[in-house]
Design a protein around this motif. Structure first.
Motif, PDB file in Angstrom:
ATOM      1  N   TYR A 272       0.812  -1.222   0.000  1.00 27.52           N
ATOM      2  CA  TYR A 272       0.000   0.000   0.000  1.00 27.52           C
ATOM      3  C   TYR A 272       0.844   1.270   0.000  1.00 27.52           C
ATOM      4  O   TYR A 272       0.303   2.374   0.039  1.00 27.52           O
ATOM      5  N   GLY A 273       2.152   1.116   0.000  1.00 25.89           N
ATOM      6  CA  GLY A 273       2.998   2.303   0.023  1.00 25.89           C
ATOM      7  C   GLY A 273       4.457   1.933   0.137  1.00 25.89           C
ATOM      8  O   GLY A 273       4.860   0.806  -0.146  1.00 25.89           O
ATOM      9  N   GLU A 274       5.259   2.896   0.575  1.00 28.21           N
ATOM     10  CA  GLU A 274       6.695   2.650   0.697  1.00 28.21           C
ATOM     11  C   GLU A 274       7.158   2.909   2.128  1.00 28.21           C
ATOM     12  O   GLU A 274       6.585   3.719   2.849  1.00 28.21           O
ATOM     13  N   GLU A 275       8.203   2.199   2.501  1.00 25.63           N
ATOM     14  CA  GLU A 275       8.753   2.359   3.845  1.00 25.63           C
ATOM     15  C   GLU A 275       9.489   3.691   3.934  1.00 25.63           C
ATOM     16  O   GLU A 275      10.444   3.927   3.225  1.00 25.63           O
ATOM     17  N   TRP A 276       8.994   4.557   4.795  1.00 19.68           N
ATOM     18  CA  TRP A 276       9.646   5.850   5.020  1.00 19.68           C
ATOM     19  C   TRP A 276      10.747   5.726   6.057  1.00 19.68           C
ATOM     20  O   TRP A 276      11.726   6.441   6.019  1.00 19.68           O
ATOM     21  N   SER A 277      10.529   4.829   7.003  1.00 21.09           N
ATOM     22  CA  SER A 277      11.453   4.762   8.136  1.00 21.09           C
ATOM     23  C   SER A 277      11.319   3.406   8.821  1.00 21.09           C
ATOM     24  O   SER A 277      10.249   2.818   8.850  1.00 21.09           O
ATOM     25  N   ASN A 278      12.452   2.943   9.374  1.00 22.97           N
ATOM     26  CA  ASN A 278      12.470   1.739  10.198  1.00 22.97           C
ATOM     27  C   ASN A 278      13.523   2.012  11.260  1.00 22.97           C
ATOM     28  O   ASN A 278      14.701   1.744  11.055  1.00 22.97           O
ATOM     29  N   ASN A 279      13.079   2.598  12.369  1.00 22.05           N
ATOM     30  CA  ASN A 279      13.988   3.047  13.411  1.00 22.05           C
ATOM     31  C   ASN A 279      13.762   2.315  14.717  1.00 22.05           C
ATOM     32  O   ASN A 279      12.645   1.907  15.029  1.00 22.05           O
ATOM     33  N   GLU A 280      14.811   2.227  15.497  1.00 17.36           N
ATOM     34  CA  GLU A 280      14.729   1.712  16.857  1.00 17.36           C
ATOM     35  C   GLU A 280      14.338   2.897  17.745  1.00 17.36           C
ATOM     36  O   GLU A 280      15.069   3.884  17.834  1.00 17.36           O
ATOM     37  N   ILE A 281      13.147   2.814  18.361  1.00 16.28           N
ATOM     38  CA  ILE A 281      12.689   3.865  19.263  1.00 16.28           C
ATOM     39  C   ILE A 281      12.214   3.186  20.543  1.00 16.28           C
ATOM     40  O   ILE A 281      11.399   2.258  20.496  1.00 16.28           O
ATOM     41  N   ASN A 282      12.738   3.643  21.653  1.00 13.86           N
ATOM     42  CA  ASN A 282      12.414   3.046  22.953  1.00 13.86           C
ATOM     43  C   ASN A 282      12.621   1.528  22.950  1.00 13.86           C
ATOM     44  O   ASN A 282      11.815   0.774  23.484  1.00 13.86           O
ATOM     45  N   GLY A 283      13.701   1.085  22.288  1.00  9.25           N
ATOM     46  CA  GLY A 283      14.117  -0.303  22.362  1.00  9.25           C
ATOM     47  C   GLY A 283      13.423  -1.281  21.418  1.00  9.25           C
ATOM     48  O   GLY A 283      13.576  -2.489  21.574  1.00  9.25           O
ATOM     49  N   ARG A 284      12.671  -0.786  20.444  1.00  9.90           N
ATOM     50  CA  ARG A 284      12.023  -1.692  19.493  1.00  9.90           C
ATOM     51  C   ARG A 284      11.904  -1.022  18.133  1.00  9.90           C
ATOM     52  O   ARG A 284      11.853   0.204  18.035  1.00  9.90           O
ATOM     53  N   PRO A 285      11.842  -1.814  17.078  1.00  9.58           N
ATOM     54  CA  PRO A 285      11.685  -1.228  15.745  1.00  9.58           C
ATOM     55  C   PRO A 285      10.298  -0.612  15.587  1.00  9.58           C
ATOM     56  O   PRO A 285       9.305  -1.193  16.031  1.00  9.58           O
TER      57      PRO A 285
ATOM     58  N   VAL B 112       7.502   2.999   9.627  1.00  5.01           N
ATOM     59  CA  VAL B 112       6.532   3.953   9.097  1.00  5.01           C
ATOM     60  C   VAL B 112       6.428   3.723   7.597  1.00  5.01           C
ATOM     61  O   VAL B 112       7.434   3.722   6.889  1.00  5.01           O
ATOM     62  N   ILE B 113       5.204   3.498   7.155  1.00  2.00           N
ATOM     63  CA  ILE B 113       4.939   3.291   5.733  1.00  2.00           C
ATOM     64  C   ILE B 113       4.084   4.442   5.232  1.00  2.00           C
ATOM     65  O   ILE B 113       2.989   4.691   5.772  1.00  2.00           O
ATOM     66  N   GLY B 114       4.588   5.157   4.234  1.00  2.00           N
ATOM     67  CA  GLY B 114       3.829   6.229   3.607  1.00  2.00           C
ATOM     68  C   GLY B 114       2.924   5.634   2.549  1.00  2.00           C
ATOM     69  O   GLY B 114       3.384   4.883   1.681  1.00  2.00           O
ATOM     70  N   PHE B 115       1.637   5.926   2.632  1.00  2.00           N
ATOM     71  CA  PHE B 115       0.683   5.350   1.691  1.00  2.00           C
ATOM     72  C   PHE B 115       0.882   5.923   0.294  1.00  2.00           C
ATOM     73  O   PHE B 115       1.047   7.136   0.123  1.00  2.00           O
TER      74      PHE B 115
ATOM     75  N   LYS C 248      -1.445   5.962  -1.871  1.00  2.00           N
ATOM     76  CA  LYS C 248      -2.691   6.734  -1.977  1.00  2.00           C
ATOM     77  C   LYS C 248      -3.168   6.953  -0.549  1.00  2.00           C
ATOM     78  O   LYS C 248      -3.576   5.991   0.121  1.00  2.00           O
ATOM     79  N   PRO C 249      -3.083   8.199  -0.041  1.00  2.00           N
ATOM     80  CA  PRO C 249      -3.479   8.447   1.348  1.00  2.00           C
ATOM     81  C   PRO C 249      -4.884   7.926   1.643  1.00  2.00           C
ATOM     82  O   PRO C 249      -5.753   7.906   0.761  1.00  2.00           O
ATOM     83  N   LEU C 250      -5.085   7.499   2.880  1.00  3.74           N
ATOM     84  CA  LEU C 250      -6.396   7.016   3.302  1.00  3.74           C
ATOM     85  C   LEU C 250      -7.314   8.211   3.495  1.00  3.74           C
ATOM     86  O   LEU C 250      -6.953   9.182   4.156  1.00  3.74           O
ATOM     87  N   GLU C 251      -8.491   8.139   2.904  1.00  4.08           N
ATOM     88  CA  GLU C 251      -9.511   9.187   3.058  1.00  4.08           C
ATOM     89  C   GLU C 251     -10.600   8.612   3.943  1.00  4.08           C
ATOM     90  O   GLU C 251     -11.281   7.660   3.555  1.00  4.08           O
TER      91      GLU C 251
ATOM     92  N   ALA D 117       0.201   8.197   6.400  1.00  3.56           N
ATOM     93  CA  ALA D 117       1.171   7.173   6.809  1.00  3.56           C
ATOM     94  C   ALA D 117       0.611   6.239   7.867  1.00  3.56           C
ATOM     95  O   ALA D 117      -0.321   6.570   8.598  1.00  3.56           O
ATOM     96  N   LEU D 118       1.246   5.079   7.944  1.00  8.30           N
ATOM     97  CA  LEU D 118       0.945   4.050   8.935  1.00  8.30           C
ATOM     98  C   LEU D 118       2.167   3.868   9.821  1.00  8.30           C
ATOM     99  O   LEU D 118       3.290   3.763   9.329  1.00  8.30           O
ATOM    100  N   GLU D 119       1.931   3.819  11.121  1.00  2.49           N
ATOM    101  CA  GLU D 119       3.003   3.517  12.074  1.00  2.49           C
ATOM    102  C   GLU D 119       2.773   2.097  12.599  1.00  2.49           C
ATOM    103  O   GLU D 119       1.692   1.782  13.096  1.00  2.49           O
ATOM    104  N   LEU D 120       3.792   1.262  12.449  1.00  2.33           N
ATOM    105  CA  LEU D 120       3.709  -0.123  12.910  1.00  2.33           C
ATOM    106  C   LEU D 120       4.850  -0.394  13.881  1.00  2.33           C
ATOM    107  O   LEU D 120       5.969  -0.676  13.471  1.00  2.33           O
ATOM    108  N   PRO D 121       4.576  -0.284  15.176  1.00  5.00           N
ATOM    109  CA  PRO D 121       5.597  -0.650  16.157  1.00  5.00           C
ATOM    110  C   PRO D 121       5.662  -2.165  16.307  1.00  5.00           C
ATOM    111  O   PRO D 121       4.624  -2.821  16.399  1.00  5.00           O
ATOM    112  N   TYR D 122       6.846  -2.706  16.305  1.00  5.88           N
ATOM    113  CA  TYR D 122       7.000  -4.118  16.637  1.00  5.88           C
ATOM    114  C   TYR D 122       6.697  -4.272  18.127  1.00  5.88           C
ATOM    115  O   TYR D 122       6.839  -3.311  18.891  1.00  5.88           O
TER     116      TYR D 122
END
Length: 194
Positions: free
Chosen positions: A64-77, A80-83, A85-88, A96-101
């Protein structure tokens, strides 16, 4: 993919659940005493408790989009995927979608968890953000939140290379959460390459 369908977490299922989730976000904003319709619904986040599910979701949402970022924040990956086609939904455009592991915390419900809204300002601390929110959202009913079972949490999450401060206030009631911050996630990610 079957594992995602079985868990009710396949992107198609999640997108079908989005209007109902956004109604809950609107209800929470009413409880907060604020109108978020003029503000950017920057990104939406989901939560899962299983690392294998997170990996499968990561791959599935890339359709549904491309990976904008894959960072370690507060000890976990945190991915962030930028859509593409943005969700309306519900009058908002979510880019964008944020997916914390998963971390050690177990969520009572997997799926959509929060939406972050940009309340623009040039603040860099949570104290400054509170003052800015008081000014821009004067109807925010800080004093009545506890009585309504709304938990408030201030934080300053940041990735290793971020140059742009983005303090955040989270307002959570049950499994629904609204977060307010001064900068878009895209702006924060872009600051990493400055």
């Amino acid at each position: 993919m079957q594992k995602l369908f079985d868990a009710g977490l396949h992107p198609e299922q999640m997108l079908a659940q989005l209007p109902a989730f956004m109604r809950k976000i609107s209800d929470l904003s009413l409880a907060l005493g604020i109108d978020l319709s003029p503000y950017q619904a920057d990104h939406i986040a989901l939560r899962v408790n299983d690392a294998e599910l997170a990996k499968a979701l990561h791959q599935a949402w890339l359709a549904y989009g491309e990976e904008w970022s894959n960072n370690e924040i507060n000890g976990r990956p945190i991915v962030v995927i930028g859509f593409a086609k943005p969700l309306e939904v519900a009058g908002w455009t979510i880019e964008a979608l944020e997916l914390p592991y998963p971390s050690d915390k177990v969520y009572p419900q997997q799926g959509w968890e929060h939406v972050e809204f940009v309340i623009p300002s040039s603040v860099s601390t949570t104290d400054e953000l509170k003052a800015s929110l008081d000014q821009q959202l004067p109807s925010l009913a800080w004093d009545a939140l506890t009585e309504q079972g709304i938990k408030v949490k201030a934080s300053s999450p940041s990735g290793e290379h971020e140059r742009l401060a983005n303090p955040t206030y989270a307002f959570k009631q049950g499994n629904i959460c609204i977060k307010l911050h001064p900068c878009s996630l895209k702006a924060v990610i872009d600051s990493e390459s400055e």
